[in-house]
Design an enzyme around this catalytic site. Structure first.
Site, PDB file in Angstrom:
ATOM      1  N   TYR A 199       6.690   5.366  17.710  1.00  0.00           N
ATOM      2  CA  TYR A 199       6.527   4.201  16.839  1.00  0.00           C
ATOM      3  C   TYR A 199       5.125   4.165  16.224  1.00  0.00           C
ATOM      4  CZ  TYR A 199       6.359  -0.821  15.637  1.00  0.00           C
ATOM      5  OH  TYR A 199       6.213  -2.024  15.007  1.00  0.00           O
ATOM      6  N   LYS A 243       4.292   4.396  12.240  1.00  0.00           N
ATOM      7  CA  LYS A 243       3.601   3.308  11.565  1.00  0.00           C
ATOM      8  C   LYS A 243       2.265   3.764  10.968  1.00  0.00           C
ATOM      9  CE  LYS A 243       6.468  -0.122  12.013  1.00  0.00           C
ATOM     10  NZ  LYS A 243       7.214  -0.568  10.802  1.00  0.00           N
TER      11      LYS A 243
END
Length: 302
Positions: A170, A174
């Site tokens: 993640y 991002k």
């Protein structure tokens, strides 16, 4: 006249959480909204039904205009149909809010390749493909001599800015979104397209369990700092004509706080004018580190 009056806005992952809040906020400000949601669970697997139609019904019940899109925006076909839905339904596209995502949290040594690929696919590829197809539409409009005042709002995270323990996939996705934001802002400015990113903190399905204490709702009557609706006003402004001249920037948004993130900048530097030896490089680097600002801690680090 609302801030987004007359604009046609796409919001991905808009069936719940932040995306739903953004879609409703744009509609309240006069935008016509394409509500995209695949209707998957937290792990990205299909659920029994998509909630996009429910959000569309909410918007229409308040007198707004909206249409649901249930395609997979991490595929070329889904991303292309997303843009086509906006243009064929409402005649144009003005704003794209890339928001869709999910989690598959693991410590790196336990992180399967499939979990890495799935999170990268939805967060990073799911930003790239809608942006690519929207940008192609706006470039064609500009080349036809029509004035373009397009806006893109990408969704990063504090995990992308600082890292987050147990979220290597993640955090990497991002962080990639931040790089994509900078490049697309530089490339598309000539066609009238502004691209910015937010790093929001709010209570969603992805955060209410991972950060349960921080995300807990307050007592009745108190300001709910973690409500996703707190982030949407900034997104609406960035997605409107009012944000003219703002592009290639990253903003943190949480509760009543907005922060302009300043990113990587050159710090202390040493130049010996020739090649360092390893020992010399180490000695110089140690001195530079002593002069530099310490990094912000990674989320979850002890």
């Amino acid at each position: 006249m609302g801030l987004a009056e007359g604009r046609v806005v796409i919001v991905t992952g808009a069936g719940r959480g932040l995306g739903r809040a953004h879609a409703l906020a744009f509609a309240e400000e006069g935008a016509r909204v394409v509500v995209n949601d695949l209707g998957v669970g937290l792990d990205g697997l299909p659920g029994p039904e998509s909630p996009a139609a429910l959000v569309v019904a909410e918007i229409r019940a308040k007198g707004g205009e909206a249409v649901a899109h249930g395609g997979d925006i991490a595929t070329t076909e889904g991303a292309a149909s997303l843009v086509e839905t906006a243009v064929s339904t409402f005649g144009r596209l003005d704003t794209l809010v890339n928001n869709a995502g999910f989690l598959r949290d693991r410590m790196l040594v336990n992180l399967d390749e499939d979990d890495w690929d799935a999170v990268m696919r939805v967060h990073l590829k799911g930003h790239f493909l809608p942006l690519k197809h929207a940008a192609a539409y706006w470039r064609a409009e500009a080349k036809e001599g029509r004035q373009v005042a397009a806006r893109v709002v990408n969704t990063s995270s504090g995990a992308g800015l600082l890292g987050s323990v147990g979220q290597g996939n993640y955090s990497a996705a991002k962080a990639g979104i931040l790089g994509l934001t900078l490049v697309s802002a530089a490339e598309m400015g000539r066609y009238g397209v502004q691209v910015n990113a937010i790093a929001p903190a709010a209570r969603t399905r992805m955060t209410e369990q991972t950060f349960a204490d921080t995300m807990a709702a307050p007592e009745a009557g108190a300001f709910d700092a973690m409500a996703p609706e707190n982030v949407s006003p900034l997104v609406v402004w960035l997605g409107s004509d009012a944000s003219a001249g703002v592009t290639g920037r990253v903003f943190e948004a949480e509760g009543g706080r907005i922060t302009v993130m300043e990113g990587w900048r050159p710090g202390p530097t040493a130049d010996c004018g020739t090649r360092w030896t390893p020992s010399e490089a180490g000695e110089a680097t140690t001195k530079l580190l002593a002069e530099s600002e310490p990094p912000q801690p990674v989320y979850g680090a002890r």
